[in-house]
Structures are given as structure tokens and as C-alpha cells.
Design an enzyme around this catalytic site. Structure first.
Site, mmCIF file in Angstrom:
data_model
loop_
_atom_site.group_PDB
_atom_site.id
_atom_site.type_symbol
_atom_site.label_atom_id
_atom_site.label_comp_id
_atom_site.label_asym_id
_atom_site.label_seq_id
_atom_site.Cartn_x
_atom_site.Cartn_y
_atom_site.Cartn_z
ATOM 1 N N LYS A 181 0.854 -1.187 0.000
ATOM 2 C CA LYS A 181 0.000 0.000 0.000
ATOM 3 C C LYS A 181 0.894 1.243 0.000
ATOM 4 C CE LYS A 181 -3.702 2.092 2.786
ATOM 5 N NZ LYS A 181 -4.574 1.892 3.980
ATOM 6 N N SER B 54 -9.003 3.123 3.438
ATOM 7 C CA SER B 54 -8.034 3.693 2.518
ATOM 8 C C SER B 54 -7.254 2.651 1.718
ATOM 9 C CB SER B 54 -7.043 4.573 3.286
ATOM 10 O OG SER B 54 -6.328 3.817 4.258
ATOM 11 N N SER C 172 -9.840 0.900 7.527
ATOM 12 C CA SER C 172 -9.280 0.922 6.171
ATOM 13 C C SER C 172 -8.891 -0.430 5.605
ATOM 14 C CB SER C 172 -8.061 1.853 6.128
ATOM 15 O OG SER C 172 -8.469 3.186 6.292
#
Length: 506
Positions: A106, A182, A206
Site C-alpha cells: 500500500k 483507505s 481501512s
């Protein structure tokens, strides 16, 4: 719970399977085509490599081809590190549990020295750290082959993956809808079939939000379970954790085995497990006491389809031998919400002011999105006493939850208050002011933030589909440090109501 208590296990499992299959006529279900990336999870791919039925290079190039073909449609890649992955294979991979399996990081505060980490923000465009994260070292020791980084909203600040640097990440189930955030780029890549698992983080939901939006399994570990540094071993005052989004439960467990444990300099660490997490997946969880929480903690409305998904999951749990009753902890949500904003706002403000000093670039709308600027402005007004009071409020919440869970092993609730939203509803450049954006965002994910405040593990399990063909996750929360119970239950649910073959049509 009494409703449906007389139903047979076969009837409930059949009902759950029917619910999971809804919208198959309109969206379709991707068939397994014999390609290892379609038919195997990460553990399965590693086994193929060990048996020399496929090489790491072949898996990497297959994943790259898929990424190149699908990224223009769904926009999940923030960074392409293809040559980095090829070089790792050429150098020779460790003989770890996932040797040769492709992996995506990520693009948020997770570093490979010398390679870009841009945090979904124009303010960090071109930033190249000089350190490598401890988590990255553990991922690579496990044998994973990193070949890129996935998209995020700016600084991970919202539940959708839309930003002004890389654009909008779109849901493979319906490109007009969000992937969640996210970790939405990770979820989109896994849902689209580029790879079976990818790195994710969770500071307010997230991991669980995108897992729910994209029909995947998402476990948020306990605070202190997985390393966060360097340079810091804590994110957002302890709210944030690292782990993964996966198709299978066993992948999540095995990845946690490969990455968990204290890191040098950390202030705290989750309790050391007595056995491996992978060993828990096939074990019977026993008769669990499950609290069913259907109402949002702060009283905002919950979509009937999400409520029904949780009710159906509760009925399934009953047929599996668990005791379920409606109950919920009494939490001061106003105090918890204010505490979270104080910690996140002050963290964001400090980081952005430090970035401005390091670069000489002024903070403003040319480099930060409107809501991010709102966090910076708010955070600069937070005092030291505000931070202490915020920590006190979160400690009080953790105590309340611990006391509540002396009577329950697990809390079951909807993951989200609605199916995946349309793009543009909760991004960081909205048509609403900071306060209204916050209300709108909190109303979409009212269940997921509590566990970040209390440090507890929680998982979103893909047990339902909405009438419009989009996935709906159901959330299970465990006691602090007790991922083992969640993984035993998840393995049981995966067997009773399997989701492996339910894929979006690409």
C-alpha cells in the site's frame, strides 16, 4: 437470538448461499479458468512454486500482465516496481512460506529505501525514503515478490480511494462505485484477480471497509501485533495497524504469522500467540457467545440490506452451534469521536508542517485537498491537554469494551451502514464543508472506527450481496489479542458459506 432459531443448519446455509449468489444474473460470476492466479490463494501459489509446477518469474509476469490489462479500468496501481520484483527473483528468494508469490504494498507510510512513497498526495509526489519498513523486511523474508504499490486516498483520510494525484480507484463489481478506503487499491487488485492477497492498513476501518466493498476477507489485527516502523512505531496515536486483504481466511492467518511480533523500539506489542494463527483456521471455535449489534453506535441510520446481512450471519452462527443475542456496549461515542479527530488532526497537522519545512513548499490547495487542509487547520488548534484527554477517552472506551466482552467472545455487526457508495460521495474534495463531510463519512462507516480506538481485532467477512450486485461484509470483533478466536470462526464460516468462487465479471 430467537428469530429463526428453529431453522435447520441446511436451510440457513442454503439461505446464506442464495444471498451470496444474488445478482449473479446481472453481474455474473467469474469462472475458474485453470490459471494459478484464478484457482489458487497465496498459500496455494507458494505450494506450486515449491513443487516446481510454476516458477516465481512466471507468477510475477502473469501478475504484471494482469495489472497492466486491468489497471486502466480500475486504477489500483500507484507505483510500478516491476524491475524491483524481477531483480529480487534474479538475486534469489528466501525459502519462506510465500516464496515466489507476487505482492503489492500500500502506498502509505510503508517504505522501500530509494523507491517512491507518495501517500496519495501531490504534497509527497516524488518522495523517496531512505529507510525500509520493518514490515517490508518481514514480507520479503517470507518470500513475497513486491512489484508495486496500490492507490490510497490522500494520507489515508477517508473511506474511498479517490485523490487528485492518481485519480479515482473503481470497484471491479461496478466501476461507478467506490472500492472503499483507505486500502481501496489493494482491494481492487485482489478483487480483480491480479493477485490473491495484498498489503493493507487500518486506522479507522481501512482494511475492513474495502474488504466489505469488494467482497473480500479483511482482518484488522490487534494494536501492536504487526510492526509499524521505522521511522515511527505508532501511527495516529496507536489507531493504525498493518495487515492484508485476502481472498481466503488461511492466507490472512499465514501472512499474520509471517509478519507479527514486536519490532525494535516499539512501545508495546500484542500478546504472543500460543500457537500459529494458521493452525487456528481449521479448528472448531467451540460454542461462542456472540453479541449481535445492529444499531450504529452513534444512532445514524443503517441500510436494511446491511442489517439483514448481519441477521443472516447471526442465524448462520446459530446453526453452527453458537449462542447469539442482541446486545451492545454502552460507549460515549461523542467523546470517542472527538478523541479520534484530536489524534488524527494533530498527527496530520504535524506531518504536513514538517513536510512544508523539509521542502519549502507552502501548505495550500495546490498540494493538499480541501478536507486534508481542514484536518491541518483543526489539528493546529489541538493542545497538549486535548491529546491527553483524547487518550484518556480511548482508554475509557477500551475498558468499557473489555468489561462488555467478559460476557461475550465476539461482537457481530454490519461492517458498513450501506452498500458501496457511488464515487464522489465521501472523497476529500467534496461539495460539503469539513463538518458535513465528517458526518457523511462517519455515517457510512459507524461500526469500524471503535476497534481502532480500543485496539481490538476485527474482521469483515464477505457473507452477503446487495440487490444491486455489490458486496456487503459482516463484521466480527474479538477481545484484544485474540485473533485466534476470530480466525477459528472465520474458517468455520468460510466452510459453511464459501465465497471463493464468487468473483466480479471482468
Amino acid at each position: 437470538m430467537e428469530e429463526g432459531a428453529g431453522a435447520t443448519r441446511r436451510e440457513v446455509v442454503a439461505g446464506a448461499a442464495a444471498l451470496m449468489g444474488m445478482a449473479g444474473a446481472s453481474r455474473g460470476v467469474a469462472a475458474t479458468r485453470g490459471d494459478p492466479l484464478d484457482s489458487h490463494d497465496a498459500i496455494g501459489l507458494a505450494e506450486l512454486v515449491r513443487k516446481k509446477q510454476v516458477s516465481p518469474g512466471e507468477l510475477l509476469e502473469a501478475a504484471i500482465r494482469r495489472a497492466e490489462a486491468l489497471n486502466p479500468r480500475f486504477n489500483f496501481l500507484a507505483q510500478k516496481h516491476y524491475d524491483y520484483g524481477r531483480a529480487a527473483i534474479a538475486k534469489g528468494l528466501p525459502a519462506g512460506p510465500f516464496s515466489g508469490v507476487p505482492w503489492l504494498l500500500k502506498d502509505l507510510n510503508t517504505y522501500i529505501a530509494g523507491l517512491p512513497t507518495e501517500n496519495g498526495s501531490r504534497f509527497f509526489k516524488g518522495f523517496r525514503p531512505d529507510v525500509t519498513s520493518e514490515l517490508v523486511r518481514r514480507i520479503e523474508r517470507a518470500g513475497f515478490v513486491i512489484f508495486g504499490k496500490t492507490t490510497v486516498p490522500e494520507l489515508g483520510l477517508t473511506g474511498t480511494t479517490e485523490n487528485k494525484l492518481t485519480g479515482d480507484t473503481r470497484n471491479p463489481w461496478n466501476p461507478g462505485h467506490i472500492t472503499g478506503g483507505s486500502s481501496g487499491g489493494a482491494a481492487a487488485a485482489v478483487a480483480a484477480g491480479v493477485l490473491p492477497a495484498a498489503h493493507a492498513t487500518d486506522g479507522g476501518g481501512s482494511i475492513r471497509i474495502p474488504a466489505s466493498c469488494c467482497g473480500l476477507f479483511g482482518l484488522k489485527p490487534s494494536r501492536g501485533r504487526v510492526p509499524m516502523g521505522p521511522p515511527r512505531t505508532e501511527g495516529w496515536g496507536g489507531l493504525s495497524v498493518h495487515h492484508a486483504i485476502t481472498r481466503s481466511v488461511r492466507d490472512s492467518a499465514a501472512i499474520l504469522d509471517a509478519t507479527q511480533g514486536p519490532e525494535p523500539g516499539s512501545r508495546y506489542a500484542a500478546p504472543t500467540p500460543a500457537e500459529t494463527f494458521l493452525s487456528q483456521v481449521g479448528k472448531a471455535p467451540g460454542r461462542l457467545r456472540i453479541a449481535l449489534m445492529l444499531n450504529a453506535p452513534a444512532g445514524s441510520p443503517v441500510d436494511p440490506e446491511c442489517v439483514e446481512a448481519a441477521r443472516n450471519a447471526a442465524r448462520l452462527c446459530e446453526t453452527l452451534g453458537h449462542h447469539v443475542e442482541e446486545a451492545a456496549p454502552k460507549l460515549d461515542m461523542a467523546a470517542i469521536g472527538a478523541a479520534g479527530f484530536a489524534l488524527i488532526g494533530s498527527s496530520v497537522a504535524a506531518d504536513m508542517l514538517d513536510r512544508a519545512r523539509a521542502t519549502g513548499v507552502a501548505i495550500g490547495p495546490d498540494v493538499l485537498e480541501p478536507i486534508t487542509l481542514g484536518f491541518v487547520g483543526y489539528g493546529q488548534k489541538v493542545t497538549g491537554m486535548d491529546v491527553i484527554r483524547a487518550n484518556n477517552a480511548l482508554q475509557a472506551a477500551a475498558l468499557t469494551m473489555a468489561q462488555f466482552m467478559t460476557n461475550y467472545d465476539v461482537i457481530l455487526s454490519p461492517t458498513l451502514a450501506a452498500p458501496p457508495l457511488e464515487l464522489g460521495r465521501i472523497n476529500l474534495s467534496p461539495d460539503a464543508d469539513f463538518m458535513h463531510w465528517g458526518q457523511r463519512t462517519a455515517a457510512f462507516s459507524p461500526f469500524t472506527q471503535i476497534e481502532n480506538m480500543t485496539g481490538q481485532p476485527a474482521m469483515s467477512v464477505p457473507l452477503a450481496m446487495a440487490k444491486n450486485g455489490l458486496p456487503i461484509g459482516v463484521m466480527f470483533v474479538g477481545r484484544y489479542g485474540d485473533e485466534a478466536t476470530l480466525l477459528r470462526l472465520a474458517g468455520q464460516l468460510e466452510k459453511a458459506a464459501p465465497w471463493k468462487e464468487r468473483r466480479p465479471t471482468i
